[in-house]
Motif scaffolding. Structure first.
Motif, PDB file in Angstrom:
ATOM      1  N   ALA A 182      15.750   1.945  -5.995  1.00 13.05           N
ATOM      2  CA  ALA A 182      14.684   2.541  -4.959  1.00 13.05           C
ATOM      3  C   ALA A 182      14.347   3.003  -4.456  1.00 13.05           C
ATOM      4  N   PRO A 183      13.162   2.558  -4.765  1.00 15.25           N
ATOM      5  CA  PRO A 183      10.998   3.098  -3.957  1.00 15.25           C
ATOM      6  C   PRO A 183      11.886   3.507  -2.903  1.00 15.25           C
ATOM      7  N   SER A 184      11.217   4.937  -2.251  1.00 12.76           N
ATOM      8  CA  SER A 184      11.522   4.507  -0.682  1.00 12.76           C
ATOM      9  C   SER A 184      10.232   5.771  -0.098  1.00 12.76           C
ATOM     10  N   ALA A 185      10.606   5.291   0.505  1.00  9.30           N
ATOM     11  CA  ALA A 185       9.381   6.204   2.012  1.00  9.30           C
ATOM     12  C   ALA A 185      10.070   7.249   3.027  1.00  9.30           C
ATOM     13  N   LYS A 186       9.245   8.578   3.008  1.00 11.44           N
ATOM     14  CA  LYS A 186      10.457   9.939   4.383  1.00 11.44           C
ATOM     15  C   LYS A 186      10.049   8.743   6.103  1.00 11.44           C
ATOM     16  N   LEU A 187      10.975   8.731   6.474  1.00  9.66           N
ATOM     17  CA  LEU A 187      10.681   8.207   7.605  1.00  9.66           C
ATOM     18  C   LEU A 187      10.603   9.391   8.786  1.00  9.66           C
ATOM     19  N   ASN A 188      11.377  10.260   8.110  1.00  5.68           N
ATOM     20  CA  ASN A 188      11.644  11.609   8.840  1.00  5.68           C
ATOM     21  C   ASN A 188      12.059  12.661   8.796  1.00  5.68           C
ATOM     22  N   GLY A 189      11.813  13.962   8.960  1.00  5.62           N
ATOM     23  CA  GLY A 189      12.069  15.023   8.256  1.00  5.62           C
ATOM     24  C   GLY A 189      12.596  16.180   9.114  1.00  5.62           C
ATOM     25  N   THR A 190      13.791  17.472   9.042  1.00  4.49           N
ATOM     26  CA  THR A 190      13.956  18.350   9.663  1.00  4.49           C
ATOM     27  C   THR A 190      14.370  19.317   9.180  1.00  4.49           C
ATOM     28  N   SER A 191      14.884  20.712   9.488  1.00  5.10           N
ATOM     29  CA  SER A 191      14.378  22.535   8.775  1.00  5.10           C
ATOM     30  C   SER A 191      15.893  22.113   8.139  1.00  5.10           C
ATOM     31  N   ALA A 192      16.251  22.406   7.561  1.00 11.03           N
ATOM     32  CA  ALA A 192      17.432  23.361   7.076  1.00 11.03           C
ATOM     33  C   ALA A 192      18.102  24.398   7.697  1.00 11.03           C
ATOM     34  N   PRO A 193      19.466  23.796   7.915  1.00  8.77           N
ATOM     35  CA  PRO A 193      20.038  25.508   8.742  1.00  8.77           C
ATOM     36  C   PRO A 193      19.478  27.366   8.370  1.00  8.77           C
ATOM     37  N   ALA A 194      19.710  27.422   8.842  1.00  7.81           N
ATOM     38  CA  ALA A 194      19.412  28.853   8.713  1.00  7.81           C
ATOM     39  C   ALA A 194      19.472  29.552   7.855  1.00  7.81           C
ATOM     40  N   ASP A 195      20.866  28.942   7.879  1.00  8.22           N
ATOM     41  CA  ASP A 195      22.075  29.604   6.923  1.00  8.22           C
ATOM     42  C   ASP A 195      22.301  29.071   5.707  1.00  8.22           C
ATOM     43  N   ALA A 196      20.951  27.983   5.643  1.00  4.86           N
ATOM     44  CA  ALA A 196      20.849  26.774   4.353  1.00  4.86           C
ATOM     45  C   ALA A 196      21.188  28.093   2.821  1.00  4.86           C
ATOM     46  N   ALA A 197      21.410  27.829   1.151  1.00  3.74           N
ATOM     47  CA  ALA A 197      21.233  28.331  -0.023  1.00  3.74           C
ATOM     48  C   ALA A 197      20.072  29.027  -0.113  1.00  3.74           C
ATOM     49  N   LYS A 198      19.690  29.804  -0.695  1.00  7.07           N
ATOM     50  CA  LYS A 198      18.436  30.053  -1.240  1.00  7.07           C
ATOM     51  C   LYS A 198      19.012  29.944  -2.455  1.00  7.07           C
ATOM     52  N   GLY A 199      17.071  29.114  -3.247  1.00  2.00           N
ATOM     53  CA  GLY A 199      16.901  29.183  -4.777  1.00  2.00           C
ATOM     54  C   GLY A 199      17.155  30.371  -5.531  1.00  2.00           C
ATOM     55  N   PRO A 200      17.080  30.562  -6.755  1.00  4.94           N
ATOM     56  CA  PRO A 200      17.275  31.879  -7.545  1.00  4.94           C
ATOM     57  C   PRO A 200      16.902  32.947  -7.175  1.00  4.94           C
ATOM     58  N   ASN A 201      15.126  32.439  -6.753  1.00  6.02           N
ATOM     59  CA  ASN A 201      14.532  33.393  -6.646  1.00  6.02           C
ATOM     60  C   ASN A 201      14.211  33.640  -4.956  1.00  6.02           C
ATOM     61  N   GLY A 202      15.235  33.240  -4.111  1.00  5.78           N
ATOM     62  CA  GLY A 202      14.818  33.423  -2.825  1.00  5.78           C
ATOM     63  C   GLY A 202      14.218  32.597  -2.003  1.00  5.78           C
ATOM     64  N   GLU A 203      14.413  31.636  -2.673  1.00  2.18           N
ATOM     65  CA  GLU A 203      13.210  29.695  -2.122  1.00  2.18           C
ATOM     66  C   GLU A 203      14.282  29.831  -1.364  1.00  2.18           C
ATOM     67  N   ALA A 204      13.204  29.554  -0.112  1.00  2.00           N
ATOM     68  CA  ALA A 204      14.567  28.720   1.079  1.00  2.00           C
ATOM     69  C   ALA A 204      14.435  27.391   0.788  1.00  2.00           C
ATOM     70  N   ALA A 205      15.335  27.023   1.542  1.00  5.10           N
ATOM     71  CA  ALA A 205      16.193  25.550   1.191  1.00  5.10           C
ATOM     72  C   ALA A 205      14.795  24.595   1.781  1.00  5.10           C
ATOM     73  N   VAL A 206      14.720  23.333   0.987  1.00  2.04           N
ATOM     74  CA  VAL A 206      13.731  22.602   1.603  1.00  2.04           C
ATOM     75  C   VAL A 206      13.903  21.238   2.600  1.00  2.04           C
ATOM     76  N   PRO A 207      12.996  21.115   3.534  1.00  2.00           N
ATOM     77  CA  PRO A 207      14.223  20.162   4.827  1.00  2.00           C
ATOM     78  C   PRO A 207      14.532  18.629   4.548  1.00  2.00           C
ATOM     79  N   TRP A 208      14.912  18.328   5.328  1.00  2.00           N
ATOM     80  CA  TRP A 208      16.276  17.377   5.230  1.00  2.00           C
ATOM     81  C   TRP A 208      15.845  16.448   5.461  1.00  2.00           C
ATOM     82  N   LEU A 209      16.012  15.354   5.244  1.00  2.00           N
ATOM     83  CA  LEU A 209      15.236  13.353   5.426  1.00  2.00           C
ATOM     84  C   LEU A 209      15.843  12.635   5.734  1.00  2.00           C
ATOM     85  N   LYS A 210      15.300  11.821   6.160  1.00  2.00           N
ATOM     86  CA  LYS A 210      16.125   9.717   6.027  1.00  2.00           C
ATOM     87  C   LYS A 210      14.425   9.470   5.548  1.00  2.00           C
ATOM     88  N   LEU A 211      15.019   8.654   4.271  1.00  2.00           N
ATOM     89  CA  LEU A 211      14.173   7.742   4.052  1.00  2.00           C
ATOM     90  C   LEU A 211      14.466   6.568   4.067  1.00  2.00           C
TER      91      LEU A 211
END
Length: 262
Positions: A182-211
């Motif tokens: 599936a080659p795909s393209a972004k249709l829409n995005g929205t911010s991850a929930p505020a309590d989403a898990a952070k990365g190893p160095n505290g990086e915020a969660a990337v947005p949720w997407l519809k492709l």
């Protein structure tokens, strides 16, 4: 040491554009501060194992029972007539470039690379456990060896990478599970929930997407959702960053088609 003992015990209880280098989990390198997340996962796993032993009929892998997670600001719904075909947990990196001559410039995303693991039965039977797998997967560092989702024991179902900076690509054709590409393209995005898990160095969660899949997709794959993200976001500016860098992430991917679920 406690993490290694925990992993051994739990395992015993379970009967881009350029050619990408696939990330793999280093099971012996749980990240600092990860023990609570890993312990919570295995405590829930133990409860599920006990519950299954008490059932007269084994759980059935029925994706019609799976529910697409919903963000605080929801993504557009699945198009009419489509059914859920596959759910995967992705574990890899979001990739960025920086203008090293401009410390105030924002990093530019140039793709991602991830190994996809088959989570269809987990999501359909134990959605609460599935949500924890995304967080748990990010607790273990990556190596360049053969990809394995460590203690979750999920089988590889595919690979995710970019064929150019605007085309995320999903290859779900494996020797044991031919689901399509599936080659795909972004249709829409929205911010991850505020309590989403952070990365190893505290990086915020990337947005949720519809492709939406592009021409050339096979297996009747038509729409893809990236949800339950953890980590992956770049810093706000390029200050102190190299020209290219990666940020570790994990996510769940829901694949929809007009064909029977697998």
């Amino acid at each position: 040491m406690r993490s290694s003992i925990l992993l051994a015990s739990a395992l015993g209880a379970l009967t881009t554009i350029a050619a990408p280098t696939w990330p793999a989990l280093n099971m012996n390198a749980a990240m600092p501060g990860s023990l609570d997340t890993v312990s919570a996962y295995f405590n829930m796993l133990a409860r599920k194992v006990q519950e299954s032993r008490q059932m007269t009929v084994a759980p059935v892998c029925d994706l019609s029972k799976a529910q697409l997670p919903e963000a605080p600001v929801p993504l557009p719904p699945v198009s009419a007539g489509l059914t859920l075909k596959h759910v995967a947990v992705g574990r890899g990196t979001q990739n960025y470039t920086c203008d090293t001559t401009n410390a105030t410039a924002a990093p530019v995303q140039v793709g991602a690379v991830a190994t996809l693991f088959n989570a269809s039965c987990v999501v359909s039977s134990y959605p609460d456990l599935a949500n924890m797998i995304t967080k748990m997967a990010l607790r273990f560092s990556l190596t360049d060896e053969e990809a394995r989702l460590g203690p979750s024991n999920l089988a590889i179902s595919g690979m995710h990478y970019f064929t150019n900076t605007t085309t995320p690509f999903f290859n779900l054709d494996r020797p044991n599970l031919q689901l399509g590409e599936a080659p795909s393209a972004k249709l829409n995005g929205t911010s991850a929930p505020a309590d989403a898990a952070k990365g190893p160095n505290g990086e915020a969660a990337v947005p949720w997407l519809k492709l939406k899949t592009r021409d050339g997709a096979t297996g009747d794959l038509q729409e893809i959702y990236r949800v339950e993200t953890a980590g992956g976001s770049a810093p706000a500016t390029c200050a102190g960053m190299p020209a290219t860098f990666e940020v570790q992430y994990s996510a769940q991917y829901f694949f929809y088609s007009g064909h029977k679920s697998t």
